[in-house]
Design a protein around this motif. Structure first.
Motif, PDB file in Angstrom:
ATOM      1  N   SER A 142       0.843  -1.196   0.000  1.00 27.18           N
ATOM      2  CA  SER A 142       0.000   0.000   0.000  1.00 27.18           C
ATOM      3  C   SER A 142       0.877   1.244   0.000  1.00 27.18           C
ATOM      4  N   VAL A 143       1.027   1.848  -1.178  1.00 31.35           N
ATOM      5  CA  VAL A 143       1.806   3.086  -1.267  1.00 31.35           C
ATOM      6  C   VAL A 143       1.120   4.188  -0.469  1.00 31.35           C
ATOM      7  N   ALA A 144      -0.211   4.197  -0.482  1.00 34.67           N
ATOM      8  CA  ALA A 144      -0.957   5.214   0.262  1.00 34.67           C
ATOM      9  C   ALA A 144      -0.651   5.135   1.756  1.00 34.67           C
ATOM     10  N   GLN A 145      -0.519   3.915   2.287  1.00 34.37           N
ATOM     11  CA  GLN A 145      -0.181   3.755   3.699  1.00 34.37           C
ATOM     12  C   GLN A 145       1.220   4.285   3.988  1.00 34.37           C
ATOM     13  N   LEU A 146       2.155   4.034   3.066  1.00 33.53           N
ATOM     14  CA  LEU A 146       3.513   4.552   3.237  1.00 33.53           C
ATOM     15  C   LEU A 146       3.519   6.072   3.189  1.00 33.53           C
ATOM     16  N   VAL A 147       2.735   6.652   2.283  1.00 26.96           N
ATOM     17  CA  VAL A 147       2.629   8.116   2.184  1.00 26.96           C
ATOM     18  C   VAL A 147       2.123   8.693   3.505  1.00 26.96           C
ATOM     19  N   LYS A 148       1.093   8.075   4.063  1.00 30.17           N
ATOM     20  CA  LYS A 148       0.522   8.553   5.328  1.00 30.17           C
ATOM     21  C   LYS A 148       1.554   8.504   6.442  1.00 30.17           C
ATOM     22  N   PHE A 149       2.361   7.431   6.475  1.00 32.60           N
ATOM     23  CA  PHE A 149       3.387   7.301   7.516  1.00 32.60           C
ATOM     24  C   PHE A 149       4.476   8.358   7.344  1.00 32.60           C
ATOM     25  N   VAL A 150       4.883   8.598   6.093  1.00 33.55           N
ATOM     26  CA  VAL A 150       6.004   9.510   5.833  1.00 33.55           C
ATOM     27  C   VAL A 150       5.617  10.972   6.017  1.00 33.55           C
ATOM     28  N   TYR A 151       4.450  11.371   5.491  1.00 37.85           N
ATOM     29  CA  TYR A 151       4.116  12.794   5.430  1.00 37.85           C
ATOM     30  C   TYR A 151       2.971  13.216   6.334  1.00 37.85           C
ATOM     31  N   GLY A 152       2.156  12.273   6.795  1.00 40.03           N
ATOM     32  CA  GLY A 152       1.040  12.633   7.662  1.00 40.03           C
ATOM     33  C   GLY A 152       0.141  13.676   7.016  1.00 40.03           C
ATOM     34  N   PRO A 153      -0.194  14.754   7.735  1.00 37.54           N
ATOM     35  CA  PRO A 153      -1.099  15.781   7.189  1.00 37.54           C
ATOM     36  C   PRO A 153      -0.507  16.584   6.032  1.00 37.54           C
TER      37      PRO A 153
END
Length: 248
Positions: free
Chosen positions: A227-238
Motif C-alpha cells: 500500500s503506497v498510500a499507507q507509506l505516504v501517510k506514515f512519511v508525510y502525515g497531514p
C-alpha cells in the motif's frame, strides 16, 4: 572503463534526441534549437566507480544521463566525503559550472553503470548567450533544483529516520501507484544511508521500523510495497497533499 555506447539504438540520432528531451532544460526547445547539442553529443558508457570529474577542476563537458546513477559529492578538508545529490535518467551533471568560472562545484562519480551524453560545455555557454529561452530554462532548472533541496532540508528537520527512508522509497515509486509497487534499490544501502544523512546502523533500524509500521518487504535489492498510500501517510502525515499528491 570508458567506451562509446554500442547497440543499434545508441548509434541513432533519435537516441541522442530522446535523451536530450528527457532533460527538462531541453524539453521545450524546438528541433532546430536542440540540433546543435544533438550533433555535438557523444554517447558514452561508464562502469560503476568511474570518476567523471572532481571538485574545482576546469570543466570541458557537461552530461545528460540516459540511464544509470551518478553521485555528486564534496570532500571536506578532513578528507570526509559528503554526498550532496544522486542523479539518474533525465538529469544533468556539470552544467552549472558555466556560471562558476568554468569550474565544477562538486565531484561526480558513477555508482551504477551509466550511459550518458557528453557535450562540450562551451557549446552550452555559447547557446545560452544567443538563445534567451535556453538561458531562462537554465535559471528555471536551477531554481527547481534549489527549491527541491530546501524542501528536503525542511523535511529532514521535521522527520525521523524511518520517515526519511520512506520518503526515499516513495521517490522511486511510479506515479499513481497507490495500490502497491515493487521497486529496485538503485545503489547500495550504505550509499543510500549517506545520501539521507544517517549512519548505516540507523538506516537498518529505520528499515525495520518501516517493515513494522507499513508492512513493506525487502528481498535483496527489491522492496515490495503493498500500500503506497499507507507509506505516504506514515512519511508525510497531514502534509501528504503537499509532498506526495500523485499518490493520493
Amino acid at each position: 572503463m570508458t567506451k562509446t555506447a554500442d547497440g543499434p539504438d545508441a548509434q541513432q540520432p533519435e537516441y541522442s534526441l530522446g535523451c536530450l528531451r528527457s532533460a527538462s532544460l531541453f524539453s521545450n526547445l524546438s528541433d532546430e534549437e536542440i540540433a546543435c547539442f544533438k550533433n555535438a553529443a557523444q554517447i558514452r558508457s561508464y562502469e560503476k566507480g568511474k570518476i567523471l570529474y572532481l571538485q574545482e577542476e576546469p570543466t570541458d563537458f557537461f552530461y545528460v544521463i540516459c540511464s544509470g546513477w551518478i553521485k555528486l559529492f564534496h570532500t571536506t578538508q578532513d578528507g570526509e566525503e559528503v554526498v550532496v545529490d544522486m542523479l539518474t535518467s533525465g538529469h544533468m551533471a556539470g552544467e552549472s559550472a558555466i556560471f562558476e568560472h568554468g569550474r565544477h562545484t562538486s565531484s561526480a562519480q558513477v555508482v551504477e553503470d551509466v550511459q550518458l551524453l557528453s557535450i562540450p560545455s562551451k557549446l552550452l555557454k555559447e547557446q545560452a548567450r544567443l538563445n534567451p529561452k535556453l538561458a531562462l530554462g537554465m535559471l528555471a532548472v536551477m531554481s527547481r533544483h534549489h527549491r527541491r533541496h530546501y524542501d528536503e532540508i525542511a523535511l529532514n528537520i521535521m522527520q525521523n529516520a524511518p520517515q526519511r527512508v520512506g520518503g526515499f522509497l516513495l521517490r522511486l515509486c511510479p506515479p499513481h501507484s497507490n495500490n502497491g509497487a515493487v521497486i529496485h534499490l538503485p545503489y547500495d544501502k550504505t550509499l543510500i544511508a549517506s545520501n539521507l544523512g544517517m549512519k548505516s546502523a540507523t538506516f537498518s533500524r529505520a528499515l525495520n521500523i518501516l517493515r513494522q509500521k507499513t508492512g513493506i518487504r525487502i528481498n535483496g535489492t527489491n522492496v515490495e510495497i503493498d500500500s503506497v498510500a499507507q507509506l505516504v501517510k506514515f512519511v508525510y502525515g497531514p502534509l501528504a497533499t503537499k509532498y506526495a499528491p500523485e499518490f493520493l
